[in-house]
Design an enzyme around this catalytic site. Structure first.
Site, PDB file in Angstrom:
ATOM      1  N   GLU A   1       0.838  -1.212   0.000  1.00  0.00           N
ATOM      2  CA  GLU A   1       0.000   0.000   0.000  1.00  0.00           C
ATOM      3  C   GLU A   1       0.868   1.254   0.000  1.00  0.00           C
ATOM      4  OE1 GLU A   1      -2.700   1.436  -0.353  1.00  0.00           O
ATOM      5  OE2 GLU A   1      -4.416   0.388   0.503  1.00  0.00           O
TER       6      GLU A   1
ATOM      7  N   ASP B   1      -4.594   5.388   5.823  1.00  0.00           N
ATOM      8  CA  ASP B   1      -5.210   6.563   6.430  1.00  0.00           C
ATOM      9  C   ASP B   1      -6.241   6.079   7.447  1.00  0.00           C
ATOM     10  OD1 ASP B   1      -5.900   9.216   6.801  1.00  0.00           O
ATOM     11  OD2 ASP B   1      -7.055   9.382   4.968  1.00  0.00           O
TER      12      ASP B   1
ATOM     13  N   PHE C   1      -2.114  16.269   3.878  1.00  0.00           N
ATOM     14  CA  PHE C   1      -2.279  15.654   2.567  1.00  0.00           C
ATOM     15  C   PHE C   1      -0.943  15.706   1.827  1.00  0.00           C
ATOM     16  CE2 PHE C   1      -3.508  15.218  -1.831  1.00  0.00           C
ATOM     17  CZ  PHE C   1      -4.395  14.155  -1.750  1.00  0.00           C
ATOM     18  N   VAL C   2      -0.422  14.532   1.520  1.00  0.00           N
ATOM     19  CA  VAL C   2       0.895  14.478   0.883  1.00  0.00           C
ATOM     20  C   VAL C   2       0.791  13.960  -0.550  1.00  0.00           C
ATOM     21  CG1 VAL C   2       2.175  14.229   3.044  1.00  0.00           C
ATOM     22  CG2 VAL C   2       1.331  12.182   1.881  1.00  0.00           C
TER      23      VAL C   2
ATOM     24  N   ASP D   1      -0.989  11.068  -5.589  1.00  0.00           N
ATOM     25  CA  ASP D   1      -1.403  12.157  -6.484  1.00  0.00           C
ATOM     26  C   ASP D   1      -2.315  13.160  -5.798  1.00  0.00           C
ATOM     27  OD1 ASP D   1      -3.724  10.435  -6.241  1.00  0.00           O
ATOM     28  OD2 ASP D   1      -4.555  11.516  -7.943  1.00  0.00           O
TER      29      ASP D   1
HETATM   30  P1  5GP Z   1      -8.199   4.881   3.793  1.00  0.00           P
HETATM   31  O1  5GP Z   1      -7.083   4.235   4.589  1.00  0.00           O
HETATM   32  O2  5GP Z   1      -8.691   6.132   4.458  1.00  0.00           O
HETATM   33  O3  5GP Z   1      -9.325   3.954   3.469  1.00  0.00           O
HETATM   34  O4  5GP Z   1      -7.688   5.366   2.380  1.00  0.00           O
HETATM   35  C1  5GP Z   1      -6.395   5.269   1.960  1.00  0.00           C
HETATM   36  C2  5GP Z   1      -6.319   5.882   0.587  1.00  0.00           C
HETATM   37  O5  5GP Z   1      -6.646   7.291   0.637  1.00  0.00           O
HETATM   38  C3  5GP Z   1      -4.904   5.825   0.068  1.00  0.00           C
HETATM   39  O6  5GP Z   1      -4.641   4.621  -0.625  1.00  0.00           O
HETATM   40  C4  5GP Z   1      -4.840   7.055  -0.812  1.00  0.00           C
HETATM   41  O7  5GP Z   1      -5.344   6.756  -2.084  1.00  0.00           O
HETATM   42  C5  5GP Z   1      -5.766   8.044  -0.149  1.00  0.00           C
HETATM   43  N1  5GP Z   1      -5.030   8.984   0.725  1.00  0.00           N
HETATM   44  C6  5GP Z   1      -5.079   9.065   2.073  1.00  0.00           C
HETATM   45  N2  5GP Z   1      -4.268  10.025   2.536  1.00  0.00           N
HETATM   46  C7  5GP Z   1      -3.673  10.580   1.452  1.00  0.00           C
HETATM   47  C8  5GP Z   1      -2.694  11.639   1.286  1.00  0.00           C
HETATM   48  O8  5GP Z   1      -2.193  12.280   2.217  1.00  0.00           O
HETATM   49  N3  5GP Z   1      -2.322  11.910   0.004  1.00  0.00           N
HETATM   50  C9  5GP Z   1      -2.815  11.237  -1.076  1.00  0.00           C
HETATM   51  N4  5GP Z   1      -2.354  11.599  -2.280  1.00  0.00           N
HETATM   52  N5  5GP Z   1      -3.738  10.247  -0.961  1.00  0.00           N
HETATM   53  C10 5GP Z   1      -4.151   9.914   0.297  1.00  0.00           C
END
Ligand code: 5GP
Length: 180
Positions: free
Chosen positions: A99, A103, A152-153, A159
């Site tokens: 991964e 998040d 947000f990175v 992206d």
């Molecule tokens: P979660 O863990 O919330 O279900 O989602 C994870 C997904 O959210 C990651 O695979 C990515 O696509 C997106 N995501 C979460 N935080 C960030 C961030 O800081 N930057 C970017 N570019 N995508 C993020």
């Protein structure tokens, strides 16, 4: 040269690459005598899996999945649609999900449940980045590259509106890059 839309570099190219080499060495030790099927979740993890695979010394196979969250694109709903499934059967295989960033954990929780139902011999996760503070569901992630703050990175596969994936470092965007 730092991209003009980047406010600050959180992790330099050297830091990212050196941590990936460490992860590769750790994974190689843990899977000694076995082969591992790396499963990347597209598209963000594409760069990470490419570099990580080259730092693993046990036999490696690669496969890819693409998923999309239902609902709003900025908030994880935990309901996931599989856009592209694996090409390989994973029954009795040692599977390592690759991964980009963990998040809330909602997407991965769904994915792991789905993959576990296919009865792999083992199922583990390696994530390059983890936002521990944002986790809404507990996820056992065996390998974590870096814990990062809740910002947000972008870069190194990550992206904003499909841009910045090719930056070799991880950075924080200037507000002007996402306003307007
Ligand atoms: P979660 O863990 O919330 O279900 O989602 C994870 C997904 O959210 C990651 O695979 C990515 O696509 C997106 N995501 C979460 N935080 C960030 C961030 O800081 N930057 C970017 N570019 N995508 C993020």
């Amino acid at each position: 040269m730092i991209h003009p839309d980047i406010e600050s570099v959180l992790l330099s190219e050297e830091e990212v690459q050196s941590r990936i080499r460490e992860l590769g060495a750790e994974i190689s030790r843990d899977y000694e005598g076995r082969s591992v099927l790396l499963v990347a979740v597209l598209r963000g993890a594409a760069l990470f899996i490419a570099d990580l695979a080259r730092d693993i010394t046990v036999p490696v196979e690669l496969d890819f999945m693409a998923v999309s969250s239902y609902g709003s694109s900025t908030k994880s709903s935990g309901v996931v649609r599989i856009l592209k499934d694996l090409d390989e059967q994973i029954e009795d295989r040692d599977v390592l999900v690759v991964e980009d960033i963990l998040d809330t954990g909602l997407t991965l929780k769904y994915l792991l449940k789905n993959l576990a139902s296919r009865k792999p011999a083992s199922l583990e996760v390696v994530t390059l980045l983890s936002k521990e503070g944002k986790r809404r569901v507990p996820i056992t992630c065996k390998y974590v590259g870096f814990d990062v703050p809740d910002e947000f990175v972008v870069g190194y596969g990550l992206d904003f509106a499909e841009k910045y994936r090719n930056l070799p470092y991880i950075g924080v965007l200037k507000p002007s890059a996402y306003q307007d």
